[in-house]
Design an enzyme around this catalytic site. Structure first.
Site, PDB file in Angstrom:
ATOM      1  N   CYS B 191       0.820  -1.210   0.000  1.00  0.00           N
ATOM      2  CA  CYS B 191       0.000   0.000   0.000  1.00  0.00           C
ATOM      3  C   CYS B 191       0.854   1.260   0.000  1.00  0.00           C
ATOM      4  O   CYS B 191       0.684   2.135  -0.823  1.00  0.00           O
ATOM      5  CB  CYS B 191      -0.933   0.008   1.203  1.00  0.00           C
ATOM      6  SG  CYS B 191      -2.154  -1.300   1.097  1.00  0.00           S
ATOM      7  N   HIS B 192       1.753   1.368   0.950  1.00  0.00           N
ATOM      8  CA  HIS B 192       2.487   2.614   1.083  1.00  0.00           C
ATOM      9  C   HIS B 192       3.986   2.391   1.192  1.00  0.00           C
ATOM     10  O   HIS B 192       4.737   3.269   1.590  1.00  0.00           O
ATOM     11  CB  HIS B 192       1.967   3.409   2.274  1.00  0.00           C
ATOM     12  CG  HIS B 192       0.484   3.607   2.218  1.00  0.00           C
ATOM     13  ND1 HIS B 192      -0.387   2.790   2.872  1.00  0.00           N
ATOM     14  CD2 HIS B 192      -0.271   4.485   1.535  1.00  0.00           C
ATOM     15  CE1 HIS B 192      -1.629   3.164   2.609  1.00  0.00           C
ATOM     16  NE2 HIS B 192      -1.591   4.182   1.809  1.00  0.00           N
ATOM     17  N   GLY B 193       4.427   1.164   0.875  1.00  0.00           N
ATOM     18  CA  GLY B 193       5.852   0.915   0.706  1.00  0.00           C
ATOM     19  C   GLY B 193       6.665   0.671   1.958  1.00  0.00           C
ATOM     20  O   GLY B 193       7.888   0.734   1.905  1.00  0.00           O
TER      21      GLY B 193
END
Lengths: 417, 227
Positions: B191-193
Site C-alpha cells: 500500500c504505502h511501501g
C-alpha cells in the site's frame, strides 16, 4: 438578497394558509422572486446541479437499499443480485455509483468557483464554512458507500481509512477497535457503515438547507465580486436562473448518463469485483479519483501521525480561507496576481491527484533524469499548504487590483449595447 | 430589588442549578450506551485462541493463519535469514521496542525478543534473562533444533530461532504485507511501501512500529497456540 417578502396570496385558500403556515411564501421568496445578480455565468449553475445530484443519490440509494444486504456473508452477492436479477438493478446501481463521481465533479467546480470569485469573503464566511462541512460529510458518505459492495477495494479502503485513526497517540487503537466493533474490519463494521451511509445524506440535506439560507441572507456573489447596489443589478430567480440552471443541468446530465450507459465502470476498480479477502491486500490499492489528491498528501509524508495530520489539515485548511484572504477585492477578475496563483493551485491539485493514482515507488523518467513521484508529491503538498497559509495572505497585501466597475448593471448593459 | 447588589443565593437559585446539573449529567450519561454499543461485542471478544500445526511449514516458507479476524504469519526462517536479523544492532531500528506480547512492553527489539520465550513460561523467563535455557519441551524431538544456548545466555531464551510468528498487519494503515519482498528480505507492504526485515521489524517507513508479535506458546515442537 433577503428583502421584504413580495408574496401576495392569490386565492382564498392561499390567504388562509399564509396566515397559518407561510410555506408558499417561503417557496415564492426563495425560488421565484429571490433577487439574483444579473451577471451570473455558467460556473454559478453548479449549486443547482449539486442539489439535483443529492436528490438522485438519495432516490437511487433508497431503492438500492431495498435489494442490498448489509452482511459480510451476503453483501457482495446481493450487489451481483442487483446487477443481474433485479429489474433495472444495473441501471440504478450505475446511476448511484457514477452519481457519486459526478457529485464530486460538480462540488469541485463549485468550490474552485468560490475560490476564484472570492465567494468566501465577508459577508459570506458562514456560507463558505457550511459548504466545507457539506463537502466533508460528502467525503464521509462516499467512503462509507464505497465499502458496501464488500469487494477487495471496499474492504481495504475500510481498513486503511479506519486505520488513519490509529495514528492518534495513546487512544488510537481503542478508537479503531471501536470503529470496527472488533479486531479487524468485519461484519460489525459493514453493518454500522450501512446504517450511517443511509443516514448521512439526510444530514447533508439539512446542512444544504442551512447553506441556502446562509446564501439568501447576503445574496449571491457574482463574477465581478462587487456587491449588489440596487434593483437594477438583479433579476428575479425565476424564470431567469431557473432556465439557465436547467439548461446547464441538462448538459451535465448528458455527460453523466454517457458514463452510466457507455462506461459505467470506467471510474471504478476491477479489484472491487473480487469478494473481500482479509488475508490478501490487492497489490495496488487506490481510492476513488475524488480522493486521490488527499491520498497523495498522506503518502508523501514518511511519518504516520504527521501524514494523517496533513491529510486532515489539507481539508481543514479550507475553513480558514475567509480569514487568510487579506485582499479587499473579491473576484480574481480584478486580481492579476492571485488569478495566476489560483491556476497554479488547480494544476497542483490535478498533479497531486495523478501522483495519488500511481504506485508509491513510481518514478518519472524525464529525458534521462529519474524523478521519484513521492518527491513530486512532497513539493505538491508543500505548495498546497503554502497557497493557503502563505501566498493567499501575502498576495492580498502586495497586489494592486484592477479598477472595479461602478456597478453590476453597468458592464452588463454596456456589453449589450 | 433591582439596585440591590450582592444578593444572597436563594433557595430557588440552588434548586435551579442543582436541577440543571443533574439533568446535564444524566443526559451525558445516557449517551454512553449509544457509544459503547459500537465496541467489540461479547461474541467477538469470545473468539478463543487457536492451535496451529506447523509441521508442514518448510524452511523459507511463510504460513498464514487467521486469528481474531487478522492474518498471522508463521515464518520458518532459514539460517541466513536468522543471521541477518541477529546482525542488526537495535540502535539502527526505526522502532527499538520488541512489540512482543510475550515480553514486557519495554523489551528491546533484538532478534530473540521478537520470538517467544520457551514453552509457555513467558513471564518467568522474560524477567530473568540470565537464566540458562529452560528445560526441554515435552516433545522428544527437540534435539532436532540445535540449542543455541552455548553461544550466549541471552540467546538461550528461545530454542527455536527459526520460527517467527507475527501479526500480518502493517502497522501503518493495516494492509497485509507481502512476504519475501523488499530490500530487507522480510516483508513489503504494497500500500504505502513500508519494509520489514526477517524479524518482522520495520526498516523503512511510513510504518511506525514493528509487526506485532501475538501471545503464543509452543505446545509441542510442531504445534503452537496463538492467543
Amino acid at each position: 438578497m433577503a428583502g421584504a417578502s413580495t408574496y401576495k396570496p392569490g386565492s382564498g385558500f392561499t390567504r388562509w394558509l399564509d396566515t397559518r403556515l407561510p410555506l408558499l411564501r417561503l417557496v415564492n421568496d426563495t425560488l421565484t422572486t429571490y433577487p439574483t445578480p444579473r451577471n451570473l455565468n455558467i460556473w454559478y449553475t453548479f449549486g443547482g446541479v449539486l442539489t439535483f445530484m443529492l436528490v438522485v443519490q438519495i432516490v437511487t440509494g433508497v431503492v438500492l437499499a431495498m435489494h442490498y444486504t448489509p452482511n459480510a456473508e451476503h453483501a457482495f452477492d446481493s450487489v451481483e443480485h442487483i446487477m443481474r436479477d433485479v429489474n433495472y438493478g444495473w441501471l440504478l446501481r450505475y446511476l448511484h455509483s457514477n452519481g457519486g463521481s459526478f457529485f464530486f465533479l460538480a462540488v469541485y467546480i463549485h468550490m474552485f468557483r468560490g475560490l476564484y470569485y472570492g465567494s468566501y469573503n465577508a459577508p459570506r464566511e458562514v456560507l463558505w464554512i457550511l459548504g466545507v462541512i457539506i463537502y466533508m460529510l460528502m467525503m464521509l458518505t462516499a467512503f462509507l458507500g464505497y465499502t458496501l459492495p464488500w469487494g477487495q477495494m471496499s474492504f481495504w479502503a475500510a481498513t486503511v481509512i479506519t486505520n488513519l485513526f490509529s495514528a492518534i497517540p495513546l487512544v488510537g487503537d481503542s478508537i479503531v477497535s471501536w470503529l470496527w466493533g472488533g479486531f479487524a474490519v468485519d461484519n460489525a463494521t459493514l453493518q454500522r457503515f450501512f446504517s450511517l451511509h443511509y443516514l448521512l445524506p439526510f444530514v447533508i440535506f439539512g446542512v444544504v438547507i442551512l447553506h441556502i439560507w446562509a446564501l439568501h441572507v447576503p445574496g449571491n456573489n457574482n463574477p465581478l465580486g462587487i456587491s449588489v447596489k440596487g434593483p437594477q443589478d438583479t433579476l428575479p430567480f425565476h424564470p431567469y436562473y431557473t432556465v439557465k440552471d436547467s439548461f446547464y443541468l441538462a448538459l451535465f446530465v448528458v455527460v453523466y448518463l454517457a458514463f452510466v450507459f457507455y462506461a459505467p465502470d470506467y471510474m471504478g476498480h476491477p479489484d472491487n469485483y473480487t469478494p473481500a479477502n482479509p488475508l490478501v491486500t490487492p497489490p495496488h490499492i487506490v481510492p476513488e479519483w475524488y480522493f486521490l489528491p488527499f491520498y497523495a498528501i498522506l503518502r508523501s509524508i514518511p511519518d504516520k501521525l504527521i501524514g494523517v495530520i496533513a491529510l486532515f489539515g489539507s481539508i481543514g485548511t479550507l475553513f480558514f480561507v475567509p480569514w487568510l484572504d487579506t485582499s479587499s477585492v473579491r473576484s480574481c477578475r480584478f486580481r492579476p496576481l492571485m488569478k495566476q496563483f489560483f491556476w497554479i493551485l488547480v494544476v497542483d491539485s490535478v498533479l497531486l491527484g495523478y501522483i495519488g493514482s500511481q504506485r508509491p515507488d513510481a518514478v518519472w523518467h524525464l529525458s534521462g533524469v529519474d524523478l521519484p513521484l513521492v518527491w513530486l508529491g512532497r513539493l505538491g503538498t508543500l505548495y498546497y499548504f503554502a497557497h493557503f497559509w502563505i501566498i493567499t495572505p501575502i498576495v492580498g497585501l502586495v497586489e494592486t487590483p484592477k479598477k472595479l466597475p461602478d456597478s453590476i448593471a453597468k458592464p452588463v448593459l454596456a456589453a449589450a449595447e | 430589588m433591582a439596585h440591590s447588589q450582592a444578593v444572597e443565593p436563594t433557595r430557588r437559585d440552588f434548586l435551579y442549578i442543582a436541577t440543571g446539573t443533574v439533568g446535564a449529567v444524566g443526559a451525558a450519561l445516557s449517551t454512553w450506551p449509544f457509544i459503547s454499543q459500537m465496541n467489540p461485542s461479547a461474541a467477538v471478544l469470545a473468539l478463543a485462541s487457536i492451535e496451529v500445526d506447523i509441521s508442514t511449514v518448510q524452511p523459507g516458507q511463510i504460513a498464514t493463519v487467521m486469528w481474531r479476524g487478522k492474518p498471522v504469519f508463521i515464518r520458518r526462517r532459514t539460517p541466513k535469514e536468522i543471521e541477518e536479523a541477529v546482525a542488526v544492532p537495535v540502535s539502527e531500528l526505526i522502532d527499538p521496542l520488541a512489540r512482543n506480547a510475550n515480553f514486557p512492553a519495554d523489551a528491546q527489539a533484538t532478534d530473540e525478543n521478537r520470538l517467544t520465550p520457551h514453552v509457555g513460561n513467558a513471564a518467568a523467563t522474560a524477567e530473568t534473562p540470565a537464566t540458562p535455557a529452560a528445560a526441554a519441551p515435552p516433545a522428544p524431538s527437540s534435539a532436532a533444533t540445535p540449542a543455541p544456548s552455548a553461544e550466549a545466555p541471552a540467546v538461550g531464551l528461545q530454542e527455536k530461532p527459526e520460527w517467527l510468528v507475527v501479526v500480518g498487519v502493517c502497522t501503518h494503515l493495516g494492509c497485509i504485507p507481502l512476504g519475501n519482498q523488499g530490500s530487507f528480505g522480510g516483508w513489503l507492504c504494497p500500500c504505502h511501501g513500508s519494509q520489514y526485515d526477517t524479524a518482522g521489524r520495520v526498516r523503512q517507513g511510513p510504518a511506525p512500529e514493528n509487526l506485532a508479535v501475538p501471545p503464543y506458546t509452543f505446545l509441542t515442537d510442531t504445534r503452537i497456540k496463538i492467543g
